[in-house]
Write a protein that holds these residues in place. Structure first.
Motif, PDB file in Angstrom:
ATOM      1  N   MET A 192       0.614  -1.314   0.148  1.00  0.00           N
ATOM      2  CA  MET A 192       0.302   0.141  -0.088  1.00  0.00           C
ATOM      3  C   MET A 192       1.341   0.976  -0.138  1.00  0.00           C
ATOM      4  N   ARG A 227      -4.513   6.700  -3.178  1.00  0.00           N
ATOM      5  CA  ARG A 227      -4.412   5.497  -2.022  1.00  0.00           C
ATOM      6  C   ARG A 227      -4.445   4.559  -3.060  1.00  0.00           C
ATOM      7  N   GLU A 237      -3.223  -0.107  -3.703  1.00  0.00           N
ATOM      8  CA  GLU A 237      -3.406  -1.043  -3.086  1.00  0.00           C
ATOM      9  C   GLU A 237      -2.920  -1.673  -3.401  1.00  0.00           C
ATOM     10  N   HIS A 273      -0.600   2.042   7.608  1.00  0.00           N
ATOM     11  CA  HIS A 273      -2.219   2.081   8.149  1.00  0.00           C
ATOM     12  C   HIS A 273      -2.426   3.275   9.366  1.00  0.00           C
TER      13      HIS A 273
END
Length: 272
Positions: free
Chosen positions: A49, A65, A67, A113
């Motif tokens: 990520m 973002r 991932e 995270h």
């Protein structure tokens, strides 16, 4: 002497290089690189990520973002604003980003995270300002909770300002919350000093810091034109008053926005 007016450093890459010269700060900066096809693919493969962001930009505009998931058919995703798109290959994903970013230079940064509250990510803004004696001082701390469904926490992108102590007490208790907040203030102060060694004319820094699930702090970004009005959302108004007092002394608030200024302007407009 107070360095009035200060300067705004827009280039995120330049700021990353500047603070990386301080080992104590560099240890809390996520791996950040200039984005190209090779670095993008390598970082996504390594971290799973990442965030990609414009080298110069404000309010979280252009931040995405990225991932990688175990999904067999569409393992790659790009989350921007409230939208999320999936792709079958890293090449397709990269080409989508290239079309979206419109030739602007971008950075790729290891994803953190972040801790969550009620399923929503939050990070922390630590305000650090030059005080009347000309020394750096952490003057305010506030959490910013992302809008549900969004990848960024910025207030101008729908984030909600919340007292950090309120969030941390639920997880750490009163003493643990106080210790963590003290650590964040110290890191914000050290990062401002590190940045000022490269840019001596800056006089306010908004350190955006994320706590990961192990409570390790990560410096996501350093803003040299931070919004002092953000702290008006705190129930304890003493923090807001102090931040504003220092901002005025540094010449960072226009005369029309000083205490009572906006009310006076409104009365004048009504008379007209």
């Amino acid at each position: 002497m107070i360095n009035r007016k200060g300067v705004h450093i827009a280039n995120k890459w330049a700021k990353t290089i500047a603070v990386a010269r301080d080992p104590g700060v560099a240890a809390h900066v996520p791996d950040t690189r200039r984005m190209n096809r090779t670095t993008f693919a390598k970082m996504l493969d390594r971290y799973g990520m990442i965030y990609v962001k414009p080298v110069s930009g404000t309010f979280g505009s252009g931040v995405m973002r990225i991932e990688r998931s175990p999904d067999r058919w569409l393992p790659y995703s790009c989350h921007a604003g409230l939208g999320k798109k999936r792709f079958a290959s890293v090449g397709q994903l990269y080409e989508h980003i290239m079309r979206t970013k419109r030739h602007r230079p971008y950075l790729a940064q290891r994803g953190v995270h972040l801790l969550k509250t009620n399923g929503r990510r939050f990070d922390i803004r630590v305000m650090v300002q030059k005080n009347p004696a000309g020394a750096w001082e952490p003057t305010g701390v506030i959490a910013r909770v992302a809008m549900r469904g969004k990848a960024i926490t910025n207030y101008h992108a729908g984030g909600t300002p919340v007292a950090l102590s309120r969030l941390l007490r639920l997880k750490l208790g009163v003493a643990g919350a106080r210790r963590t907040e003290d650590r964040l203030r110290a890191l914000g102060l050290r990062s401002a000093r590190a940045l000022a060694r490269a840019y001596p004319r800056i006089n306010m820094v908004g350190a955006d810091i994320g706590l990961d699930t192990r409570l390790r702090p990560w410096i996501i970004e350093l803003n040299t034109s931070p919004d002092p009005y953000l702290f008006r959302h705190l129930k304890d108004k003493s923090t807001h008053r102090k931040v504003m007092r220092y901002a005025r002394a540094l010449g960072r608030i226009p005369a029309a926005r000083k205490a009572g200024g906006s009310r006076t302007a409104k009365r004048t407009r009504r008379k007209r």
